[in-house]
Motif scaffolding. Sequence first.
Motif, PDB file in Angstrom:
ATOM      1  N   SER A  54       0.841  -1.189   0.000  1.00  0.00           N
ATOM      2  CA  SER A  54       0.000   0.000   0.000  1.00  0.00           C
ATOM      3  C   SER A  54       0.881   1.245   0.000  1.00  0.00           C
ATOM      4  O   SER A  54       2.081   1.181   0.283  1.00  0.00           O
ATOM      5  CB  SER A  54      -0.906   0.015   1.229  1.00  0.00           C
ATOM      6  N   LYS A  55       0.278   2.362  -0.291  1.00  0.00           N
ATOM      7  CA  LYS A  55       1.011   3.624  -0.297  1.00  0.00           C
ATOM      8  C   LYS A  55       1.601   3.918   1.076  1.00  0.00           C
ATOM      9  O   LYS A  55       2.728   4.381   1.190  1.00  0.00           O
ATOM     10  CB  LYS A  55       0.077   4.762  -0.735  1.00  0.00           C
ATOM     11  N   LEU A  59       5.546   4.446   1.638  1.00  0.00           N
ATOM     12  CA  LEU A  59       6.016   5.782   1.992  1.00  0.00           C
ATOM     13  C   LEU A  59       6.404   5.922   3.460  1.00  0.00           C
ATOM     14  O   LEU A  59       7.362   6.613   3.781  1.00  0.00           O
ATOM     15  CB  LEU A  59       4.949   6.824   1.642  1.00  0.00           C
ATOM     16  N   PHE A  60       5.654   5.263   4.347  1.00  0.00           N
ATOM     17  CA  PHE A  60       5.870   5.476   5.779  1.00  0.00           C
ATOM     18  C   PHE A  60       6.382   4.254   6.526  1.00  0.00           C
ATOM     19  O   PHE A  60       6.645   4.321   7.718  1.00  0.00           O
ATOM     20  CB  PHE A  60       4.578   5.974   6.432  1.00  0.00           C
ATOM     21  N   GLY A  61       6.501   3.131   5.846  1.00  0.00           N
ATOM     22  CA  GLY A  61       7.055   1.948   6.484  1.00  0.00           C
ATOM     23  C   GLY A  61       6.046   1.071   7.192  1.00  0.00           C
ATOM     24  O   GLY A  61       6.419   0.090   7.821  1.00  0.00           O
ATOM     25  N   GLY A  62       4.775   1.412   7.156  1.00  0.00           N
ATOM     26  CA  GLY A  62       3.782   0.565   7.801  1.00  0.00           C
ATOM     27  C   GLY A  62       2.403   1.186   7.810  1.00  0.00           C
ATOM     28  O   GLY A  62       2.217   2.343   7.420  1.00  0.00           O
ATOM     29  N   GLU A  63       1.461   0.382   8.252  1.00  0.00           N
ATOM     30  CA  GLU A  63       0.081   0.812   8.428  1.00  0.00           C
ATOM     31  C   GLU A  63      -0.356   0.394   9.812  1.00  0.00           C
ATOM     32  O   GLU A  63       0.122  -0.618  10.333  1.00  0.00           O
ATOM     33  CB  GLU A  63      -0.827   0.161   7.377  1.00  0.00           C
ATOM     34  N   PRO A  64      -1.288   1.132  10.415  1.00  0.00           N
ATOM     35  CA  PRO A  64      -1.698   0.807  11.784  1.00  0.00           C
ATOM     36  C   PRO A  64      -2.222  -0.618  11.973  1.00  0.00           C
ATOM     37  O   PRO A  64      -1.944  -1.253  12.964  1.00  0.00           O
ATOM     38  CB  PRO A  64      -2.805   1.825  12.076  1.00  0.00           C
ATOM     39  N   ASP A  65      -2.964  -1.146  11.018  1.00  0.00           N
ATOM     40  CA  ASP A  65      -3.593  -2.462  11.181  1.00  0.00           C
ATOM     41  C   ASP A  65      -2.818  -3.603  10.543  1.00  0.00           C
ATOM     42  O   ASP A  65      -3.279  -4.740  10.535  1.00  0.00           O
ATOM     43  CB  ASP A  65      -5.013  -2.426  10.586  1.00  0.00           C
TER      44      ASP A  65
END
Length: 115
Positions: A54-55, A59-65
Amino acid sequence: MRKIIDTAECTFCGLQEETIEHLFFDCIHVTRFWNNLLTIIKNKCTHCDNLCFSKQIILFGGEPDIVTDKTLDFIVLLAKYHIYISKWNNSKPDIVVFMKTLKNRFIVEKFVHVM
């Protein structure tokens, strides 16, 4: 010395403004690179069936879930470095070149770990 390029167009596609988001995720050449990498990872790892880039992960190295491991985090980071280096070398991100880089890095890390 490198020429200073005074344009806002994407280095890879030349069609859109080169923002960080476009350079590392939205550009058609980079999207192809990420899709090829995802295919390789899914073919090599049976636990990655539901994996997607995912974006936010790119871009940020991770997603909350979403939980990732350090290996995947490192692969994503090295892939972003490959994209960045490709930009400065005026070449498109190449999955074959990246896989060679990843393999060499694995050999180095393995050697360092043994020492």
